[in-house]
Write an enzyme that holds these catalytic residues in place. Structure first.
Site, PDB file in Angstrom:
ATOM      1  N   LYS A  69      -2.463   5.850  -4.438  1.00  0.00           N
ATOM      2  CA  LYS A  69      -3.571   6.776  -4.145  1.00  0.00           C
ATOM      3  C   LYS A  69      -3.357   8.150  -4.783  1.00  0.00           C
ATOM      4  O   LYS A  69      -2.229   8.617  -4.920  1.00  0.00           O
ATOM      5  CB  LYS A  69      -3.706   6.971  -2.629  1.00  0.00           C
ATOM      6  N   ASP A  79       0.838  -1.199   0.000  1.00  0.00           N
ATOM      7  CA  ASP A  79       0.000   0.000   0.000  1.00  0.00           C
ATOM      8  C   ASP A  79       0.870   1.245   0.000  1.00  0.00           C
ATOM      9  O   ASP A  79       1.455   1.609   1.016  1.00  0.00           O
ATOM     10  CB  ASP A  79      -0.889   0.000   1.249  1.00  0.00           C
ATOM     11  N   HIS A 129      -7.434   9.369  -1.995  1.00  0.00           N
ATOM     12  CA  HIS A 129      -6.826   9.343  -0.658  1.00  0.00           C
ATOM     13  C   HIS A 129      -7.738   9.937   0.415  1.00  0.00           C
ATOM     14  O   HIS A 129      -7.757   9.479   1.555  1.00  0.00           O
ATOM     15  CB  HIS A 129      -5.501  10.125  -0.701  1.00  0.00           C
ATOM     16  N   TYR A 174       3.342   9.453  -0.376  1.00  0.00           N
ATOM     17  CA  TYR A 174       4.447   8.801   0.344  1.00  0.00           C
ATOM     18  C   TYR A 174       5.788   8.949  -0.375  1.00  0.00           C
ATOM     19  O   TYR A 174       6.831   8.659   0.197  1.00  0.00           O
ATOM     20  CB  TYR A 174       4.159   7.304   0.563  1.00  0.00           C
TER      21      TYR A 174
HETATM   22  N1  LIG Z   1      -5.354   6.213   3.513  1.00  0.00           N
HETATM   23  C1  LIG Z   1      -4.857   6.941   4.478  1.00  0.00           C
HETATM   24  O1  LIG Z   1      -5.236   8.100   4.693  1.00  0.00           O
HETATM   25  C2  LIG Z   1      -3.802   6.351   5.352  1.00  0.00           C
HETATM   26  C3  LIG Z   1      -3.423   7.002   6.533  1.00  0.00           C
HETATM   27  C4  LIG Z   1      -2.451   6.402   7.332  1.00  0.00           C
HETATM   28  C5  LIG Z   1      -1.884   5.182   6.946  1.00  0.00           C
HETATM   29  N2  LIG Z   1      -2.251   4.589   5.783  1.00  0.00           N
HETATM   30  C6  LIG Z   1      -1.649   3.299   5.333  1.00  0.00           C
HETATM   31  O2  LIG Z   1      -1.709   2.358   6.406  1.00  0.00           O
HETATM   32  C7  LIG Z   1      -0.391   1.909   6.717  1.00  0.00           C
HETATM   33  C8  LIG Z   1      -0.269   1.597   8.196  1.00  0.00           C
HETATM   34  O3  LIG Z   1      -0.611   2.706   8.998  1.00  0.00           O
HETATM   35  P1  LIG Z   1       0.477   3.603   9.791  1.00  0.00           P
HETATM   36  O4  LIG Z   1       1.771   3.558   9.093  1.00  0.00           O
HETATM   37  O5  LIG Z   1      -0.163   4.933   9.973  1.00  0.00           O
HETATM   38  O6  LIG Z   1       0.549   2.959  11.230  1.00  0.00           O
HETATM   39  P2  LIG Z   1       0.636   1.500  11.903  1.00  0.00           P
HETATM   40  O7  LIG Z   1       0.807   0.460  10.886  1.00  0.00           O
HETATM   41  O8  LIG Z   1      -0.501   1.443  12.852  1.00  0.00           O
HETATM   42  O9  LIG Z   1       1.939   1.655  12.797  1.00  0.00           O
HETATM   43  C9  LIG Z   1       3.210   1.844  12.260  1.00  0.00           C
HETATM   44  C10 LIG Z   1       4.167   2.128  13.412  1.00  0.00           C
HETATM   45  O10 LIG Z   1       4.229   0.989  14.273  1.00  0.00           O
HETATM   46  C11 LIG Z   1       5.585   0.528  14.363  1.00  0.00           C
HETATM   47  N3  LIG Z   1       5.527  -0.936  14.381  1.00  0.00           N
HETATM   48  C12 LIG Z   1       5.266  -1.763  13.338  1.00  0.00           C
HETATM   49  N4  LIG Z   1       5.247  -3.031  13.740  1.00  0.00           N
HETATM   50  C13 LIG Z   1       5.495  -3.030  15.060  1.00  0.00           C
HETATM   51  C14 LIG Z   1       5.628  -4.049  16.018  1.00  0.00           C
HETATM   52  N5  LIG Z   1       5.458  -5.328  15.697  1.00  0.00           N
HETATM   53  N6  LIG Z   1       5.935  -3.690  17.302  1.00  0.00           N
HETATM   54  C15 LIG Z   1       6.106  -2.391  17.628  1.00  0.00           C
HETATM   55  N7  LIG Z   1       5.997  -1.374  16.757  1.00  0.00           N
HETATM   56  C16 LIG Z   1       5.694  -1.691  15.470  1.00  0.00           C
HETATM   57  C17 LIG Z   1       6.275   1.073  13.128  1.00  0.00           C
HETATM   58  O11 LIG Z   1       7.645   1.272  13.399  1.00  0.00           O
HETATM   59  P3  LIG Z   1       8.790   0.508  12.518  1.00  0.00           P
HETATM   60  O12 LIG Z   1       8.542   0.865  11.091  1.00  0.00           O
HETATM   61  O13 LIG Z   1      10.047   1.051  13.060  1.00  0.00           O
HETATM   62  O14 LIG Z   1       8.604  -0.968  12.789  1.00  0.00           O
HETATM   63  C18 LIG Z   1       5.565   2.406  12.963  1.00  0.00           C
HETATM   64  O15 LIG Z   1       6.106   3.384  13.820  1.00  0.00           O
HETATM   65  C19 LIG Z   1       0.487   3.078   6.245  1.00  0.00           C
HETATM   66  O16 LIG Z   1       1.838   2.710   6.124  1.00  0.00           O
HETATM   67  C20 LIG Z   1      -0.186   3.423   4.960  1.00  0.00           C
HETATM   68  O17 LIG Z   1       0.159   2.505   3.955  1.00  0.00           O
HETATM   69  C21 LIG Z   1      -3.210   5.148   4.990  1.00  0.00           C
END
Ligand SMILES: NC(=O)c1ccc[n+]([C@@H]2O[C@H](COP(=O)([O-])OP(=O)(O)OC[C@H]3O[C@@H](n4cnc5c(N)ncnc54)[C@H](OP(=O)(O)O)[C@@H]3O)[C@@H](O)[C@H]2O)c1
Length: 276
Positions: free
Chosen positions: A77, A47, A110, A52
């Site tokens: 997106k 994704d 998005h 990004y």
């Molecule tokens: N459509 C939208 O508006 C939108 C908005 C936000 C996100 N997204 C998508 O959703 C994806 C995921 O959401 P997100 O990046 O916001 O947050 P998330 O997946 O909830 O959390 C990511 C964070 O958690 C840490 N992490 C990952 N695995 C872990 C584990 N096993 N133990 C401890 N910490 C861990 C990562 O650090 P490390 O990388 O250092 O492991 C990072 O800081 C995004 O990357 C993006 O593709 C879309």
């Protein structure tokens, strides 16, 4: 259920239920290495987004994986500043150039930008007929954004990607999920790990401990058991591997209810309920 499990979309294509989010992963070698680590662990959905600035890295990793393109599911997106009919068509072309792939599996709006999103969707309908795009969808659409779209268009979105985890599983998000289910729109959870802000919550960690799992694994499994697609982000090979270790246990119905009850109307990303 396993890492290859898919969700059937309303245009009859299939989307892996599980994948890697790549927000904040640096383009170039950091992104390529993260995607490569994910591929080695069996991830097939990636994704990304124009925002990004790492579409190139995702495309490179897939092209050089040695696997068939058809094995992967790539989402990108349309960014907010590219809304409007002509801009959307142009932005799609640019994303395709950066990805360097023959097609994208899913192209999402998005965010439901006010006053522009319906013109944008007209272009998305065009894009849905383009052989370079297998499915179109939306992100951050709450029930009224979706209803407006469904009432005024001939192509329904295949996916709605929204922030979803136990801490926001309530209120308007439940209305949105219900409307998605009624219209056969797959729900995909972003920020499913609550951006690692809840791993000190005993209500979460005690349940995880019961299953011998980490908080991250519990949150991913919670999403999958609800029938949602889920895209945890990590650029750390150990955590990339940890986050897909969710197929050797099942959360009991009682514990699912307990996790659902963690609802506290908390989100970590933007709040589309404020967008009329
Ligand atoms: N459509 C939208 O508006 C939108 C908005 C936000 C996100 N997204 C998508 O959703 C994806 C995921 O959401 P997100 O990046 O916001 O947050 P998330 O997946 O909830 O959390 C990511 C964070 O958690 C840490 N992490 C990952 N695995 C872990 C584990 N096993 N133990 C401890 N910490 C861990 C990562 O650090 P490390 O990388 O250092 O492991 C990072 O800081 C995004 O990357 C993006 O593709 C879309």
């Amino acid at each position: 259920m396993n890492i290859q499990s898919t969700i059937k979309l309303n245009n009859r294509t299939h989307m892996p239920a599980f994948g890697l989010g790549v927000y904040l992963i640096k383009n170039g070698s950091e992104c390529v290495h993260s995607c490569n680590a994910a591929i080695r662990n069996g991830y097939r959905l990636f994704d990304t987004a124009a925002l990004y600035e790492n579409e190139e890295g995702v495309g490179e990793s897939i092209r050089e994986s040695g696997l068939e393109r058809e094995e992967f599911f790539v989402t990108t997106k349309l960014w907010n500043t590219d809304h409007g009919y002509d801009n959307t068509l142009r932005a799609f072309d640019k994303s395709m150039e950066r990805l360097g792939l023959d097609y994208v599996d899913l192209y999402l709006v998005h965010y439901p930008v006010e006053g522009k999103r319906m013109d944008t969707w007209k272009a998305m309908e065009e894009i849905s007929k383009d052989e370079r795009c297998k499915a179109v969808g939306v992100s951050n659409y709450m029930s009224w954004h979706l209803q407006e779209l469904l009432d005024n268009s001939s192509v329904a979105p295949s996916v709605n990607q929204i922030e979803l985890h136990p801490y926001c599983y309530g209120g308007e998000r439940l209305n949105t999920i219900e409307l998605c289910r009624k219209n056969n729109i797959a729900v995909q959870c972003y920020s499913p790990l609550v951006r690692a802000t809840k791993f000190d919550d005993p209500n979460l960690m005690d349940v995880a401990g019961k299953y011998g799992k980490t908080g991250a694994q519990l949150l991913v499994r919670w999403a999958l058991q609800h029938g949602f697609s889920v895209i945890p982000k990590s650029n750390n090979p150990g955590r990339i591997s940890e986050n897909c270790g969710v197929y050797d246990f099942e959360i009991s119905a009682t514990d699912m209810t307990a996790l659902d009850a963690l609802y506290s109307d908390e989100i970590v990303c933007w709040d589309p309920t404020k967008t009329p």
